[in-house]
Scaffold this motif. Sequence first.
Motif, mmCIF file in Angstrom:
data_model
loop_
_atom_site.group_PDB
_atom_site.id
_atom_site.type_symbol
_atom_site.label_atom_id
_atom_site.label_comp_id
_atom_site.label_asym_id
_atom_site.label_seq_id
_atom_site.Cartn_x
_atom_site.Cartn_y
_atom_site.Cartn_z
ATOM 1 N N VAL A 99 -14.490 13.267 35.638
ATOM 2 C CA VAL A 99 -14.045 14.459 36.373
ATOM 3 C C VAL A 99 -15.225 14.900 37.252
ATOM 4 O O VAL A 99 -16.027 15.747 36.848
ATOM 5 C CB VAL A 99 -13.655 15.594 35.390
ATOM 6 C CG1 VAL A 99 -13.012 16.765 36.132
ATOM 7 C CG2 VAL A 99 -12.733 15.091 34.288
ATOM 8 N N GLU A 101 -15.787 16.827 39.555
ATOM 9 C CA GLU A 101 -15.972 18.259 39.830
ATOM 10 C C GLU A 101 -16.926 18.912 38.818
ATOM 11 O O GLU A 101 -17.516 19.946 39.118
ATOM 12 C CB GLU A 101 -14.623 18.987 39.774
ATOM 13 C CG GLU A 101 -13.659 18.620 40.888
ATOM 14 C CD GLU A 101 -12.834 17.364 40.605
ATOM 15 O OE1 GLU A 101 -13.096 16.650 39.608
ATOM 16 O OE2 GLU A 101 -11.915 17.090 41.395
ATOM 17 N N THR A 102 -17.063 18.317 37.620
ATOM 18 C CA THR A 102 -17.923 18.957 36.602
ATOM 19 C C THR A 102 -19.405 18.655 36.810
ATOM 20 O O THR A 102 -20.251 19.248 36.149
ATOM 21 C CB THR A 102 -17.545 18.529 35.158
ATOM 22 O OG1 THR A 102 -17.792 17.119 35.017
ATOM 23 C CG2 THR A 102 -16.100 18.838 34.837
ATOM 24 N N GLU A 128 -10.827 27.008 36.340
ATOM 25 C CA GLU A 128 -10.477 26.034 37.380
ATOM 26 C C GLU A 128 -10.906 24.626 36.975
ATOM 27 O O GLU A 128 -10.163 23.654 37.124
ATOM 28 C CB GLU A 128 -11.241 26.409 38.655
ATOM 29 C CG GLU A 128 -10.361 26.879 39.780
ATOM 30 C CD GLU A 128 -11.227 27.349 40.932
ATOM 31 O OE1 GLU A 128 -11.302 28.583 41.093
ATOM 32 O OE2 GLU A 128 -11.819 26.514 41.651
ATOM 33 N N LEU A 129 -12.127 24.532 36.433
ATOM 34 C CA LEU A 129 -12.640 23.211 36.046
ATOM 35 C C LEU A 129 -11.860 22.635 34.862
ATOM 36 O O LEU A 129 -11.594 21.432 34.816
ATOM 37 C CB LEU A 129 -14.140 23.284 35.738
ATOM 38 C CG LEU A 129 -15.036 23.527 36.964
ATOM 39 C CD1 LEU A 129 -16.473 23.818 36.542
ATOM 40 C CD2 LEU A 129 -15.012 22.324 37.917
ATOM 41 N N THR A 131 -8.726 23.183 34.269
ATOM 42 C CA THR A 131 -7.430 22.746 34.808
ATOM 43 C C THR A 131 -7.560 21.401 35.524
ATOM 44 O O THR A 131 -6.672 20.555 35.450
ATOM 45 C CB THR A 131 -6.881 23.815 35.784
ATOM 46 O OG1 THR A 131 -6.932 25.069 35.120
ATOM 47 C CG2 THR A 131 -5.468 23.530 36.214
ATOM 48 N N LYS A 132 -8.697 21.220 36.224
ATOM 49 C CA LYS A 132 -8.941 19.960 36.952
ATOM 50 C C LYS A 132 -8.872 18.725 36.061
ATOM 51 O O LYS A 132 -8.564 17.622 36.515
ATOM 52 C CB LYS A 132 -10.360 19.984 37.564
ATOM 53 C CG LYS A 132 -10.431 20.588 38.930
ATOM 54 C CD LYS A 132 -10.286 19.519 39.992
ATOM 55 C CE LYS A 132 -10.109 20.086 41.357
ATOM 56 N NZ LYS A 132 -8.745 20.189 41.833
ATOM 57 N N ASP A 135 -6.005 16.264 36.163
ATOM 58 C CA ASP A 135 -5.873 15.258 37.231
ATOM 59 C C ASP A 135 -6.495 13.925 36.816
ATOM 60 O O ASP A 135 -6.423 12.935 37.541
ATOM 61 C CB ASP A 135 -6.606 15.716 38.514
ATOM 62 C CG ASP A 135 -5.991 16.967 39.103
ATOM 63 O OD1 ASP A 135 -4.869 17.314 38.709
ATOM 64 O OD2 ASP A 135 -6.651 17.595 39.964
ATOM 65 N N HIS A 136 -7.218 13.937 35.694
ATOM 66 C CA HIS A 136 -7.961 12.734 35.294
ATOM 67 C C HIS A 136 -7.581 12.294 33.877
ATOM 68 O O HIS A 136 -8.426 11.814 33.110
ATOM 69 C CB HIS A 136 -9.468 13.020 35.383
ATOM 70 C CG HIS A 136 -9.896 13.508 36.726
ATOM 71 N ND1 HIS A 136 -10.185 12.661 37.776
ATOM 72 C CD2 HIS A 136 -10.047 14.763 37.218
ATOM 73 C CE1 HIS A 136 -10.511 13.371 38.840
ATOM 74 N NE2 HIS A 136 -10.439 14.652 38.534
#
Length: 326
Positions: A99, A101-102, A128-129, A131-132, A135-136
């Motif tokens: 992920v 974004e992290t 938000e993170l 929830t992201k 997607d993975h």
Amino acid sequence: HLARRTLTVAIGSLAATAMAFHAQAATEVNLGHTLSDSSHYSVGADAFKETLERLSDGEFTVTEHTSGSLGGERAMIEGLQIGTVDVVITSTGPLGNFVPETYVLDLPFLFEDYDQARCVLDGEIGNELLTKMSDHDLVGLAWSENGFRHMTNSLREINTPEDAEGLKVRTMENRVHQEAFRQLGASPTPMAFPELFTALQQGTVDGQENPITVIVATNFWEVQDHLSLTGHVYSPAAILGSPILLDGLSDEEREWFDQAAQAAAEATREEVSRLEEEGVALLREKGMTVNTDVDPAPFQEAVEPAYEIYTDEYGSEMLDRIRESD
Ligand code: PAF
């Protein structure tokens, strides 16, 4: 004929009983982490187990797999994606590989203190993170804690970035961390945690970096002489679930998992705070030299180029939002 029919009926009713029993049987939830039974992660895992089993009235039972018995953190995250493990407590170290974004949470010297880090993770950015993750092929349940990371090694006390030059330092499997240690002039060696104790013992690496919690839970004083409280990165822990189990749950069941993860995070943070207070004295008692007086400014300056790795690829929006949350 009659005997055969009686037998068929008997087998049929046995099968029906077995199926009914199966429908009522508790679902076993396998929870994994890499630290010992006495660690802050185990305190969290116990709270998770107690809460989930109580709320679900025994519909779910939790089996804890500690000390990396299911593999390192990267392997366990893969396990979540394919459903071979149900819940994992992991640092964000290897999570950026899944992920991206992290990665922002692994930037050195990003968070000022525990209050700021906890506040960001419990707020909009943290949500938000989490929830992201979906997607993975992962389910983000809650942000837990590992602690601010410090350097240990077997060669010398570290007071300035120059002292870190040439040290072979085990890092987590995280590009941002590796780049930061490269900038310090050290030689970063990414490695899964279950291999680390032996690597330190055999001198494959000179040092490592982890929070006081981990240094205490892993008896690192047996293989490391010096600890410097560099506090160079926060790198939170995440409680993650497997979509293969969690996506099939009812809303009510899913809520039990959320609450269990929340209870785990709270219990872990309390234990981190306790060890921050008491851990240094314990490590000194065990014979480590502990430098509590490290000036972070020159370290911060030295690792600044590591930020480019992140911003070049992901921009600076998330970073700016975190910095504004001071
Ligand atoms: O160093 C690591 O890999 C992590 O900090 C650890 C000890 C596995 C806890 O998440």
